[in-house]
Structure formats: C-alpha cells, structure tokens
Design a protein around this motif. Sequence first.
Motif, PDB file in Angstrom:
ATOM      1  N   TYR A   1      57.354  94.137 -47.659  1.00  0.00           N
ATOM      2  CA  TYR A   1      57.054  95.501 -48.082  1.00  0.00           C
ATOM      3  C   TYR A   1      56.287  95.598 -49.400  1.00  0.00           C
ATOM      4  O   TYR A   1      56.195  96.681 -49.966  1.00  0.00           O
ATOM      5  CB  TYR A   1      58.363  96.297 -48.204  1.00  0.00           C
ATOM      6  N   HIS A   2      55.701  94.513 -49.869  1.00  0.00           N
ATOM      7  CA  HIS A   2      55.026  94.537 -51.164  1.00  0.00           C
ATOM      8  C   HIS A   2      53.832  95.476 -51.211  1.00  0.00           C
ATOM      9  O   HIS A   2      53.486  96.003 -52.260  1.00  0.00           O
ATOM     10  CB  HIS A   2      54.600  93.123 -51.583  1.00  0.00           C
ATOM     11  N   ASP A   3      53.203  95.710 -50.077  1.00  0.00           N
ATOM     12  CA  ASP A   3      52.025  96.578 -50.070  1.00  0.00           C
ATOM     13  C   ASP A   3      52.329  97.956 -49.493  1.00  0.00           C
ATOM     14  O   ASP A   3      51.425  98.709 -49.168  1.00  0.00           O
ATOM     15  CB  ASP A   3      50.877  95.917 -49.317  1.00  0.00           C
ATOM     16  N   CYS A   4      53.599  98.283 -49.386  1.00  0.00           N
ATOM     17  CA  CYS A   4      54.009  99.583 -48.860  1.00  0.00           C
ATOM     18  C   CYS A   4      54.109 100.570 -50.017  1.00  0.00           C
ATOM     19  O   CYS A   4      55.030 100.504 -50.829  1.00  0.00           O
ATOM     20  CB  CYS A   4      55.358  99.459 -48.156  1.00  0.00           C
ATOM     21  N   ASP A   5      53.160 101.460 -50.123  1.00  0.00           N
ATOM     22  CA  ASP A   5      53.143 102.448 -51.195  1.00  0.00           C
ATOM     23  C   ASP A   5      53.094 103.836 -50.577  1.00  0.00           C
ATOM     24  O   ASP A   5      52.052 104.255 -50.073  1.00  0.00           O
ATOM     25  CB  ASP A   5      51.935 102.213 -52.101  1.00  0.00           C
TER      26      ASP A   5
ATOM     27  N   ILE B   1      52.972 106.692 -51.904  1.00  0.00           N
ATOM     28  CA  ILE B   1      52.045 107.619 -52.574  1.00  0.00           C
ATOM     29  C   ILE B   1      50.634 107.407 -52.041  1.00  0.00           C
ATOM     30  O   ILE B   1      49.942 108.356 -51.668  1.00  0.00           O
ATOM     31  CB  ILE B   1      52.089 107.437 -54.108  1.00  0.00           C
ATOM     32  N   ARG B   2      50.202 106.127 -51.976  1.00  0.00           N
ATOM     33  CA  ARG B   2      48.866 105.842 -51.443  1.00  0.00           C
ATOM     34  C   ARG B   2      48.747 106.210 -49.972  1.00  0.00           C
ATOM     35  O   ARG B   2      47.692 106.616 -49.504  1.00  0.00           O
ATOM     36  CB  ARG B   2      48.515 104.369 -51.620  1.00  0.00           C
TER      37      ARG B   2
ATOM     38  N   THR C   1      56.269 109.973 -57.802  1.00  0.00           N
ATOM     39  CA  THR C   1      57.292 108.930 -57.691  1.00  0.00           C
ATOM     40  C   THR C   1      58.721 109.444 -57.661  1.00  0.00           C
ATOM     41  O   THR C   1      59.609 108.732 -57.209  1.00  0.00           O
ATOM     42  CB  THR C   1      57.165 107.933 -58.859  1.00  0.00           C
TER      43      THR C   1
END
Length: 146
Positions: free
Chosen positions: A124-128, A130-131, A138
């Motif tokens: 999940y490191h690239d799960c944002d 907001i983006r 936040t």
Amino acid sequence: MKAVLITDVFQSILMFLSVFSVIGAALVQHGSVGEIWRIASEGNRTNIWNFNPDPTERHSWFTLILGGGITYLSLYGVNQTQIQRYLTVRDLRRAQKALWWNWPILFCLGLSTAFSGLAIYSRYHDCDPIRAGYINNTDQDASWRN
C-alpha cells in the motif's frame, strides 16, 4: 489452567500463520524479500540505526529499549495472568525454563510481525486517497464512502 495453556498455544499458532500468510502474499506479489525491503527503505521505514537520545523521537534505540523494558517488566513481572501461569508450574526451575523458552518464540514473533508491517507497506505504499480523489484533506472522515 491446562485449558488456558492449550488455548494460548492454539492462539500462538494462529498468530504465526496469519503473519506468515501476510508475508507470503507480499512475496508472491513482489517476488523477493529484497524488493519488499527496497520499497520500505525508499519510504524511510527501515531506519533501524537511530540512536538519537531525544525522547520526543518516535522510534529510536533509546525509546524502544526504555518503552520495551517497561512493557516487558509489566507483562512478565506483575501481570496477574502471567503470575498465575508461574504458580501452576511445579517449581521455580521449571518456571524459569518456561520463560527461557518463551524468549526466542516471542523474539521470532516480534521479528515476523515487524517484517509483516513492511510487507503490508510494500503493498500500500503508493495508495494515496488524496491523489486518487477519494478525500480532499488528510483529516477528512470516512463519510465519503456512503
């Protein structure tokens, strides 16, 4: 007390199986431990050589030793459930032996749960959100799901 000990063993087996299933799923997805470690390193999740004595620092050797020491003293020294387990053993020598056997098992569980955290991070490191446009800031609550 025997039922409690059997339940503890069963619970421990389930904990290890679940932790290793998380790690296994990440290994299948990423192909190697090295890839999981690389992703975690890029996200600054592997700073294990932090010797900063500042007590406001979230994780450093000093805060972990102090906090961990107090935690384990409370768990193994004065916890009512643990004291009951000591008292069910026939003598002091066997209670000490049980504690010595507990140490490497608990160490392995701690190491594997820490690595499972890195494995989850690698997924999940690239799960944002907001983006992705799911939320606007936040501190937004989860009401956007409705």
